[in-house]
Design an enzyme around this catalytic site. Structure first.
Site, PDB file in Angstrom:
ATOM      1  N   ASP A 164       0.837  -1.211   0.000  1.00  0.00           N
ATOM      2  CA  ASP A 164       0.000   0.000   0.000  1.00  0.00           C
ATOM      3  C   ASP A 164       0.861   1.245   0.000  1.00  0.00           C
ATOM      4  O   ASP A 164       0.607   2.203  -0.708  1.00  0.00           O
ATOM      5  CB  ASP A 164      -0.934  -0.006   1.217  1.00  0.00           C
ATOM      6  CG  ASP A 164      -0.176  -0.095   2.539  1.00  0.00           C
ATOM      7  OD1 ASP A 164       0.941  -0.648   2.562  1.00  0.00           O
ATOM      8  OD2 ASP A 164      -0.693   0.399   3.556  1.00  0.00           O
ATOM      9  N   ARG A 169       4.326   3.618   6.332  1.00  0.00           N
ATOM     10  CA  ARG A 169       3.525   3.317   7.516  1.00  0.00           C
ATOM     11  C   ARG A 169       3.242   1.826   7.680  1.00  0.00           C
ATOM     12  O   ARG A 169       3.463   1.261   8.725  1.00  0.00           O
ATOM     13  CB  ARG A 169       2.211   4.094   7.389  1.00  0.00           C
ATOM     14  CG  ARG A 169       1.315   4.067   8.575  1.00  0.00           C
ATOM     15  CD  ARG A 169      -0.005   4.740   8.245  1.00  0.00           C
ATOM     16  NE  ARG A 169      -0.760   4.015   7.247  1.00  0.00           N
ATOM     17  CZ  ARG A 169      -1.526   4.593   6.309  1.00  0.00           C
ATOM     18  NH1 ARG A 169      -1.617   5.907   6.234  1.00  0.00           N
ATOM     19  NH2 ARG A 169      -2.181   3.862   5.443  1.00  0.00           N
ATOM     20  N   GLU A 170       2.746   1.200   6.623  1.00  0.00           N
ATOM     21  CA  GLU A 170       2.320  -0.193   6.753  1.00  0.00           C
ATOM     22  C   GLU A 170       3.147  -1.168   5.924  1.00  0.00           C
ATOM     23  O   GLU A 170       3.378  -2.280   6.323  1.00  0.00           O
ATOM     24  CB  GLU A 170       0.839  -0.315   6.370  1.00  0.00           C
ATOM     25  CG  GLU A 170      -0.048   0.392   7.347  1.00  0.00           C
ATOM     26  CD  GLU A 170      -1.504   0.375   6.929  1.00  0.00           C
ATOM     27  OE1 GLU A 170      -2.036  -0.701   6.664  1.00  0.00           O
ATOM     28  OE2 GLU A 170      -2.107   1.466   6.863  1.00  0.00           O
ATOM     29  N   ASP A 217      -5.599  -2.646  -2.871  1.00  0.00           N
ATOM     30  CA  ASP A 217      -4.771  -1.657  -3.562  1.00  0.00           C
ATOM     31  C   ASP A 217      -4.280  -2.188  -4.908  1.00  0.00           C
ATOM     32  O   ASP A 217      -4.379  -1.515  -5.932  1.00  0.00           O
ATOM     33  CB  ASP A 217      -3.578  -1.257  -2.683  1.00  0.00           C
ATOM     34  CG  ASP A 217      -4.023  -0.641  -1.355  1.00  0.00           C
ATOM     35  OD1 ASP A 217      -4.940  -1.193  -0.729  1.00  0.00           O
ATOM     36  OD2 ASP A 217      -3.470   0.396  -0.961  1.00  0.00           O
ATOM     37  N   TRP A 261     -11.771  -5.745  -1.682  1.00  0.00           N
ATOM     38  CA  TRP A 261     -10.409  -6.114  -1.269  1.00  0.00           C
ATOM     39  C   TRP A 261     -10.218  -7.602  -1.548  1.00  0.00           C
ATOM     40  O   TRP A 261      -9.357  -7.996  -2.340  1.00  0.00           O
ATOM     41  CB  TRP A 261     -10.198  -5.766   0.208  1.00  0.00           C
ATOM     42  CG  TRP A 261      -9.678  -4.363   0.390  1.00  0.00           C
ATOM     43  CD1 TRP A 261      -8.404  -4.008   0.745  1.00  0.00           C
ATOM     44  CD2 TRP A 261     -10.403  -3.128   0.201  1.00  0.00           C
ATOM     45  NE1 TRP A 261      -8.309  -2.636   0.780  1.00  0.00           N
ATOM     46  CE2 TRP A 261      -9.505  -2.075   0.461  1.00  0.00           C
ATOM     47  CE3 TRP A 261     -11.698  -2.818  -0.165  1.00  0.00           C
ATOM     48  CZ2 TRP A 261      -9.871  -0.736   0.356  1.00  0.00           C
ATOM     49  CZ3 TRP A 261     -12.074  -1.483  -0.263  1.00  0.00           C
ATOM     50  CH2 TRP A 261     -11.164  -0.455  -0.002  1.00  0.00           C
ATOM     51  N   GLU A 321      -2.004   9.148  -0.785  1.00  0.00           N
ATOM     52  CA  GLU A 321      -3.065   8.237  -0.350  1.00  0.00           C
ATOM     53  C   GLU A 321      -4.413   8.954  -0.280  1.00  0.00           C
ATOM     54  O   GLU A 321      -5.443   8.413  -0.647  1.00  0.00           O
ATOM     55  CB  GLU A 321      -2.708   7.720   1.052  1.00  0.00           C
ATOM     56  CG  GLU A 321      -3.799   6.910   1.712  1.00  0.00           C
ATOM     57  CD  GLU A 321      -3.384   6.375   3.073  1.00  0.00           C
ATOM     58  OE1 GLU A 321      -2.508   6.978   3.712  1.00  0.00           O
ATOM     59  OE2 GLU A 321      -3.934   5.335   3.483  1.00  0.00           O
ATOM     60  N   HIS A 347       1.027   6.288  -2.126  1.00  0.00           N
ATOM     61  CA  HIS A 347       0.065   5.199  -2.315  1.00  0.00           C
ATOM     62  C   HIS A 347      -0.305   5.183  -3.797  1.00  0.00           C
ATOM     63  O   HIS A 347      -0.821   6.170  -4.297  1.00  0.00           O
ATOM     64  CB  HIS A 347      -1.216   5.517  -1.547  1.00  0.00           C
ATOM     65  CG  HIS A 347      -1.382   4.789  -0.266  1.00  0.00           C
ATOM     66  ND1 HIS A 347      -0.561   4.965   0.817  1.00  0.00           N
ATOM     67  CD2 HIS A 347      -2.327   3.882   0.120  1.00  0.00           C
ATOM     68  CE1 HIS A 347      -0.985   4.210   1.817  1.00  0.00           C
ATOM     69  NE2 HIS A 347      -2.054   3.534   1.418  1.00  0.00           N
TER      70      HIS A 347
HETATM   71  C1  BGC Z   1      -4.020   1.090   3.671  1.00  0.00           C
HETATM   72  C2  BGC Z   1      -4.789   1.052   2.389  1.00  0.00           C
HETATM   73  C3  BGC Z   1      -5.721  -0.091   2.509  1.00  0.00           C
HETATM   74  C4  BGC Z   1      -6.668   0.297   3.605  1.00  0.00           C
HETATM   75  C5  BGC Z   1      -7.853  -0.529   3.792  1.00  0.00           C
HETATM   76  C6  BGC Z   1      -4.970   1.428   4.754  1.00  0.00           C
HETATM   77  O1  BGC Z   1      -4.436   1.627   5.989  1.00  0.00           O
HETATM   78  O2  BGC Z   1      -2.918   1.920   3.621  1.00  0.00           O
HETATM   79  O3  BGC Z   1      -4.221   1.402   1.258  1.00  0.00           O
HETATM   80  O4  BGC Z   1      -6.289  -0.565   1.371  1.00  0.00           O
HETATM   81  O5  BGC Z   1      -6.017   0.533   4.808  1.00  0.00           O
HETATM   82  O6  BGC Z   1      -8.860   0.206   3.422  1.00  0.00           O
END
Ligand code: BGC
Length: 755
Positions: free
Chosen positions: A347, A351-352, A359, A415, A642, A659
């Site tokens: 993503d 951060r993640e 995505d 998703w 994002e 993003h």
């Molecule tokens: C991510 C997104 C992801 C989403 C879920 C976020 O924290 O960065 O890109 O798809 O969470 O909706």
């Protein structure tokens, strides 16, 4: 294959452990004919044979669903071995195995202990063989320079603790300790993706920000790390903190990445005497800016390089037009792709850094115009299959880094649908039926789940009546449209969790899944399934219309509510025309600004063009006001944000600035504005249907398709449209005046008047 690993840590405990260094000394007393070696790790590793790095790749063994599959890498090491003493050595760090992962930064997701695997097979000139495997004959230490390393938190390095020659013969390892054997419970698989390599490098501009800090600006947001050369004295410490942006006051910030207290994207380096060059081994960051703390000498740009790291995909698409901001937008999308394609599609690189399914579901087509994603995404899909539950639900992130903390959020419409959307996209772009075969069982399992879920009723809807309600999905967790302008992430998530999921989105995706899977069943010759899923699709579509379309139209102020049924073919005829007209009016009333979120942004322009509102689609594209695609460009963005609010007019940043998901408009530039589309899968036959519009006076576009290179160059001069193409296959050319020509492979020119 012998898969006995070693655990190099005997005594280490606690968080942020030092990296391990392992080595195996062995003597070869006969000439070697050939030798190969296989390496892998629970963790990340870098191997050396007699002091030479075995690979230029970084972050090996790469990231897979470690609970099920772990990749190994294989090398021909014949040329690296000598007669006499030899050494195979490796440094091993935490990596994804036990480092911080996902939104929560949970550690030890796949295990508490790191482990390393080596299986070297040596064939001597006389035909005899010897194996060097990871057993208790290896030695290890944690007393090396990498004092701590986490992919996201950063690396702590003490140059005084370097171990000169540790990976070469002749090094005295008598102070090192022994190792324990270890095992890996899943399946060992050969590397399936693209190589993870260093790519572009950037030299910074040195800034002194209003708060007096020294900050390097590399001018490009990217994923990778900083290499630096520094001269100083032993014991001096420098810190480099990596971030994406400056704040509204012009100072370095990490606030947009939600890391106020945590150690994050940070290099802590302790010098040895003299001049030294360092780059991290087991960490990388998403960054454009680096805040320098404690630099012991004059800060000279030439002493720093930002190095971009990503999977080595071939660049397949180029797009250039007369609007320089649009060209920058294309570059920004490409960089967001590069930044998020490091062995898995993530993503964001900050951060993640997680393989969020939704995505890549929305971005795969755009990404496949820009780069050759076939191998990269094929590798990732194998993990999707591996981690799918028997009930059809796939973790929100693949490899899974979330379920242990937030498993209740799995199974979201849009998703989880990556199981049928991604194979469909790969088939369309590359014509590869195998991916449909491999993924078929997975997608039907998911569709069965959707069917069962639709039969349940949300408690707030128990009084609603009608047989169509059996096809309305109003239970389960769904992210919904997600990140529409003005929406707040956390609020949306809590609402759908505790109050009411977005049934419009979930039902539309249920229908979409049934349609895509019925098409795939047809392609694979599964006639019975095809009939079954077409019937299901018809029922869900009818239910959708009954529930969400009133008097032939939609009653909503949200653009997504109009785009989705149009894009997915859930409305027809007059009703579709009315809905498109209303969408057009809504966009105009919104000052030509985009109002969609994550899920329908990829479709809004195509829908507008399809229903004859081309001028509006272009006005929206070229609009520089917020929210819009070009607003970030006017703020100097070098990647895709994002959130539509990313950096506001006062310069205040929010959320990730890297993003790729809102960048899908670039797919539309290729498929609609340049007009390059496959008529049959894999571009076996091609359509070129350019769409001029807005301020664009020319477009030069190229796409190296699976069938060969396609180029499109169009321009507008005094109301005359000219088009030059090169195509590798039979092609249908549709000119803006509606005339259609069929041409063979080769170069062709066309002209027409334009109204
Ligand atoms: C991510 C997104 C992801 C989403 C879920 C976020 O924290 O960065 O890109 O798809 O969470 O909706």
């Amino acid at each position: 294959m012998n898969s006995s690993f070693i655990n190099p840590e005997l005594e280490q405990k606690g968080k942020n452990r030092a990296a391990s260094y392992v080595r195996k000394r062995f003597t070869l007393d006969k000439p070697v004919r050939s030798a190969s070696a296989v390496f892998s790790a629970c963790g990340v590793y870098k191997t050396y044979i007699n002091g030479a790095a075995a690979d230029t790749q970084v972050f090996l063994p790469g990231f897979t669903a470690y609970d099920k599959r772990l990749q190994y890498q294989q090398y021909d090491i014949t040329a690296l071995l000598t007669q006499g003493e030899n050494v195979i050595a490796a440094a091993v760090g935490d990596g994804w195995w036990r480092g911080e992962v996902g939104l929560t930064g949970i550690r030890n997701y796949y295990g508490k202990n790191i482990a390393f695997l080596c299986v070297a097979d040596i064939v001597f000139a006389d035909g005899t063989r010897e194996k060097i495997v990871t057993d208790t004959g290896w030695k290890a230490t944690q007393d090396g320079p990498i004092r701590a390393a986490d992919l996201r938190a950063g690396e702590t390095y003490d140059a005084a603790k370097e171990l000169p020659g540790w990976h070469s013969p002749g090094y005295d390892d008598s102070g090192w300790h022994g190792v324990a054997t270890a095992s890996y419970a899943g399946e060992l698989v050969t590397s399936l993706g693209e190589k993870i390599l260093e790519h572009e490098t950037f030299i910074p501009e040195v800034l002194v920000t209003p708060d007096g800090s020294t900050v390097l600006d590399f001018k490009q947001n990217l994923f990778g790390y900083t290499r630096f050369t520094v001269t100083g004295q032993a014991g001096q410490r420098v810190t480099l903190v990596h971030g994406e942006t400056l704040d509204e006051h012009g100072n370095f910030t990490l606030k947009n990445l939600g890391s106020k207290t945590r150690r994050f994207q940070r290099i802590e380096y302790t010098l040895k005497d003299g001049t030294q060059t360092y780059q991290p081994t087991f960490t990388a960051h998403g960054f454009r800016y680096v805040k320098l703390i404690g630099w012991p000498e004059e800060v000279l740009p030439e002493n720093f390089r930002a190095i971009a790291v990503y999977s080595d995909m071939e660049q397949t698409g180029t797009f250039e037009c007369s609007n320089a901001r649009v060209n920058q937008l294309v570059s920004n999308v490409r960089w967001s792709q590069k930044s998020n394609f490091m062995d898995i599609p993530t993503d964001c690189p900050t951060r993640e850094r997680a393989g969020w399914t939704g995505d890549i579901g929305v971005f795969a087509e755009t990404g496949s115009y820009l780069m050759d994603t076939r191998k990269f995404l094929g590798k990732w899909l194998a993990d999707v299959r591996a981690q799918q539950g028997v009930n059809g639900v796939v973790p929100n992130t693949v490899p899974d880094v979330m379920s242990k903390a937030m498993g209740c959020l799995n199974g979201s419409a849009g998703w989880n649908d990556v199981v049928e959307i991604l194979p469909t996209t790969l088939y369309k772009m590359y014509g590869d039926k195998d991916v449909l075969e491999q993924q078929y069982e997975s997608m039907t399992r998911w569709l069965d789940f959707c069917e069962k879920r639709a039969k349940r009723t949300h408690w707030l809807n128990v009084f609603k009546r009608g047989s169509h309600r059996r096809y309305i999905v109003d239970t389960g967790f769904h992210f919904g449209e997600w990140l529409e302008p003005g929406h707040v992430m956390v609020k949306d998530t809590l609402y759908t969790m505790f109050v009411k999921p977005d049934a419009e989105v979930a039902t539309a995706y249920f229908a979409y899944a049934a349609r895509l899977i019925s098409d795939i069943a047809g392609i694979l010759g599964k006639t019975g399934d095809k009939v079954k899923y077409v019937e299901l699709y018809d029922k869900v579509k009818a239910a959708y219309q009954k529930e969400f379309i009133k008097d032939g139209t939609v009653k909503s102020k949200r653009q997504c509510r109009y785009v989705r049924p149009l894009a997915l073919g859930l409305v027809d005829g007059e009703s579709a025309e009315t809905i498109a007209k209303q969408l057009n009016e809504l966009v105009i009333a919104n000052g030509y600004r985009i109002g969609t979120g994550f899920l329908t942004t990829p479709w809004i322009n195509s829908v507008l063009v399809e229903y004859g509102y081309t001028a509006i689609a272009f006005r929206m594209l070229e609009n520089t006001a917020r929210p819009g695609w070009l607003y970030p460009v006017t703020r100097g963005a070098t990647t895709i944000w994002e959130n539509w609010n990313g950096i506001d007019e006062q310069g205040k940043p929010t959320n990730s600035l890297n993003h790729y998901s809102p960048g899908t408009v670039v797919g539309w530039l290729f498929s609609c504005v340049a007009g390059i589309k496959p008529l049959t899968p894999g571009f076996e036959t091609i359509q070129i249907k350019p769409t001029p519009g807005g301020s664009l006076m020319f477009v030069n576009c190229s796409y190296k398709s699976a069938a060969g290179l396609i180029t499109v160059a169009w321009k507008l001069e005094n109301g005359r449209f000219t088009l030059e193409i090169e195509t590798p296959r039979e092609t249908e050319v549709v000119l803006p005046n509606g005339s259609i020509r069929r041409v063979e492979a080769g170069k062709h020119s066309f002209e027409c008047d334009i109204a």
